[in-house]
Write a protein that holds these residues in place. Structure first.
Motif, PDB file in Angstrom:
ATOM      1  N   ILE A  21       4.372   5.251  -5.402  1.00 55.98           N
ATOM      2  CA  ILE A  21       4.557   5.315  -6.743  1.00 55.98           C
ATOM      3  C   ILE A  21       3.243   6.286  -7.419  1.00 55.98           C
ATOM      4  CG2 ILE A  21       4.009   4.033  -8.979  1.00 55.98           C
ATOM      5  CD1 ILE A  21       5.198   1.638  -7.266  1.00 55.98           C
ATOM      6  N   ALA A  22       2.096   6.518  -6.792  1.00 57.08           N
ATOM      7  CA  ALA A  22       1.333   7.222  -7.412  1.00 57.08           C
ATOM      8  C   ALA A  22       1.653   8.777  -7.091  1.00 57.08           C
ATOM      9  CB  ALA A  22      -0.058   6.952  -6.649  1.00 57.08           C
ATOM     10  N   GLU A  23       2.311   9.030  -5.784  1.00 58.97           N
ATOM     11  CA  GLU A  23       2.871  10.355  -5.674  1.00 58.97           C
ATOM     12  C   GLU A  23       3.981  10.489  -6.677  1.00 58.97           C
ATOM     13  OE1 GLU A  23       3.229  14.036  -3.609  1.00 58.97           O
ATOM     14  OE2 GLU A  23       1.711  12.567  -3.725  1.00 58.97           O
ATOM     15  N   ALA A  29       0.985  -1.152   0.059  1.00 55.09           N
ATOM     16  CA  ALA A  29      -0.151   0.100   0.151  1.00 55.09           C
ATOM     17  C   ALA A  29       0.896   1.309  -0.064  1.00 55.09           C
ATOM     18  CB  ALA A  29      -0.908  -0.145   1.290  1.00 55.09           C
ATOM     19  N   ALA A  30       1.901   1.315   0.689  1.00 55.42           N
ATOM     20  CA  ALA A  30       2.887   2.446   0.848  1.00 55.42           C
ATOM     21  C   ALA A  30       3.414   2.689  -0.377  1.00 55.42           C
ATOM     22  CB  ALA A  30       3.831   2.417   2.034  1.00 55.42           C
ATOM     23  N   LEU A  31       4.063   1.500  -1.075  1.00 53.36           N
ATOM     24  CA  LEU A  31       4.562   1.685  -2.162  1.00 53.36           C
ATOM     25  C   LEU A  31       3.580   2.037  -3.258  1.00 53.36           C
ATOM     26  CD1 LEU A  31       7.187   1.002  -3.868  1.00 53.36           C
ATOM     27  CD2 LEU A  31       6.295  -1.471  -4.356  1.00 53.36           C
ATOM     28  N   GLU A  36       6.031  13.786 -10.964  1.00 51.45           N
ATOM     29  CA  GLU A  36       6.503  13.703 -12.477  1.00 51.45           C
ATOM     30  C   GLU A  36       5.692  14.369 -13.433  1.00 51.45           C
ATOM     31  OE1 GLU A  36       7.130   9.418 -13.317  1.00 51.45           O
ATOM     32  OE2 GLU A  36       9.111   9.359 -12.240  1.00 51.45           O
ATOM     33  N   GLU A  37       4.166  13.974 -13.231  1.00 51.88           N
ATOM     34  CA  GLU A  37       3.534  14.823 -14.274  1.00 51.88           C
ATOM     35  C   GLU A  37       3.420  16.403 -13.930  1.00 51.88           C
ATOM     36  OE1 GLU A  37      -0.484  13.087 -13.464  1.00 51.88           O
ATOM     37  OE2 GLU A  37       0.043  11.038 -14.502  1.00 51.88           O
TER      38      GLU A  37
END
Length: 392
Positions: free
Chosen positions: A110-112, A104-106, A117-118
């Motif tokens: 990754i989402a953050e 979940a943290a990963l 990056e976006e």
């Protein structure tokens, strides 16, 4: 072994347990392989309901107890088997919990990271767009400034040439006028001197007036020549000893100072940088005006001094008098060519002197200022550059 926060709702856990135990009992009785599929479905349902692995094991042992132990048995062996199973499966349970929380943290990280990056891509794109827009604007402004500079340079060359042409024309015209005026002045003087006895008083008076007019014209031509010389004079700044220059000018004006019965005060005057020729023209005209118009009484009082200017590295050269002063509404007019405050009969002059002084001040990067009140005299001043390295 399990945390409270890991337990699903009691109703959900009960439903899953009933379904599992019912399916287990049916399989134990029949042994049909098709019933094993219910174990898979129940396990999937337990996973969706987030039933912990130890609780799922307890469902299994509860089903075994109900199906295999006779009524009234202690079931101690089965209970020990449950304890043993729970101790072992707790290790897996804790590992799975860490995996779940770590995943979940990963996923969150990754989402953050993708979000950052976006945003970076968006910011980079916007910066590139703004940079391109700024580059276009800079190129546009640079081209406009270059064209403007070329236009100003062309106009400046034209202005310099026009000034030079005007100066040359004025000089030539004044020089050509001076010869016939001198001739006329001389002939009138000879006529009055040689034929005075034969002339009627009216004729003598007329010739005397003509001689005066010719004298004024000679003075006007000389002043125009001086103005032409100043306008066309290009110079490299030189050291000018104001103290010495003022003494020389006053010596040349002894007769004028004597006729005005002038009391002249010369203060401390430093050396400055400028055009000796133009500064002499400036001081000569200012001192001449001060001696000519500098008193309403029997004696004129004139003061020449240099005081520190408001701008560092400059001195304020001031020439003041005790005369009638200059009305405020006339203080701009006196610097125009041929503009005079008095009729010629009251005070002789061409109206060029202060215009000359104004041009000298402008040529030295400053302005000619006047401070005056009616009945309290007038003070003219300019700010000049002090001599370079004067304090060394």
């Amino acid at each position: 072994m399990t945390g409270v926060d890991w337990h699903p709702a009691k109703e959900t856990l009960t439903l899953v347990a009933q379904r599992y135990q019912t399916a287990l009992a049916a399989y134990l009785q029949s042994g049909e392989a098709e019933l094993l599929a219910e174990a898979y479905e129940t396990a999937r349902l337990a996973l969706e309901a987030e039933v912990p692995l130890p609780d799922f094991g307890l469902m299994h042992f509860a089903g075994l107890r109900d199906s295999l132990l006779p009524a009234g048995s202690s079931g101690a062996c089965l209970e020990r088997a449950e304890d043993f199973f729970l101790e072992g499966v707790a290790v897996y349970d804790m590992a799975l919990r860490g995996y779940v929380s770590g995943m979940a943290a990963l996923r969150k990280e990754i989402a953050e990271r993708r979000r950052v990056e976006e945003e970076l891509r968006d910011i980079t794109f916007e910066l590139a767009r703004q940079r391109d827009e700024l580059d276009r604007e800079v190129r546009k402004r640079t081209n406009e400034i270059r064209l403007r500079a070329q236009e100003l340079e062309s106009k400046n060359r034209q202005l310099v040439q026009a000034n030079q042409d005007q100066s040359n024309f004025t000089y030539a015209l004044s020089h050509d006028l001076k010869t016939p005026i001198n001739t006329l002045y001389c002939f009138l003087g000879v006529l009055l001197e040689d034929f005075q006895a034969d002339l009627k008083p009216e004729a003598q008076e007329l010739i005397t007036d003509l001689i005066g007019t010719a004298q004024r014209m000679r003075q006007l031509v000389d002043d125009v020549l001086d103005y032409s010389n100043v306008v066309g004079h290009q110079f490299t700044p030189e050291r000018v000893d104001l103290q010495q220059m003022v003494q020389q000018i006053l010596k040349d004006m002894d007769a004028l100072a004597a006729s005005a019965q002038a009391e002249i005060h010369v203060g401390a005057l430093p050396a400055v940088m400028g055009s000796p020729f133009q500064i002499r023209v400036l001081l000569t005209n200012l001192l001449s005006n001060a001696l000519t118009y500098g008193s309403e009484g029997p004696r004129a009082e004139v003061r020449i001094e240099g005081v520190p200017a408001e701008t560092a590295g400059k001195v304020r050269l001031s020439v003041s008098d005790s005369g009638p002063g200059i009305p405020e509404d006339m203080q701009d007019r006196i610097f125009e060519l041929f503009k005079r405050l008095h009729r010629y009969e009251q005070c002789p002059g061409s109206g060029i002197g202060l215009a000359l002084c104004k041009r000298v001040a402008e040529a030295h990067g400053t302005v000619l200022q006047v401070v005056s009140e009616a009945g309290k005299g007038a003070a003219f001043s300019v700010d000049l550059d002090l001599e370079e390295n004067q304090d060394e």
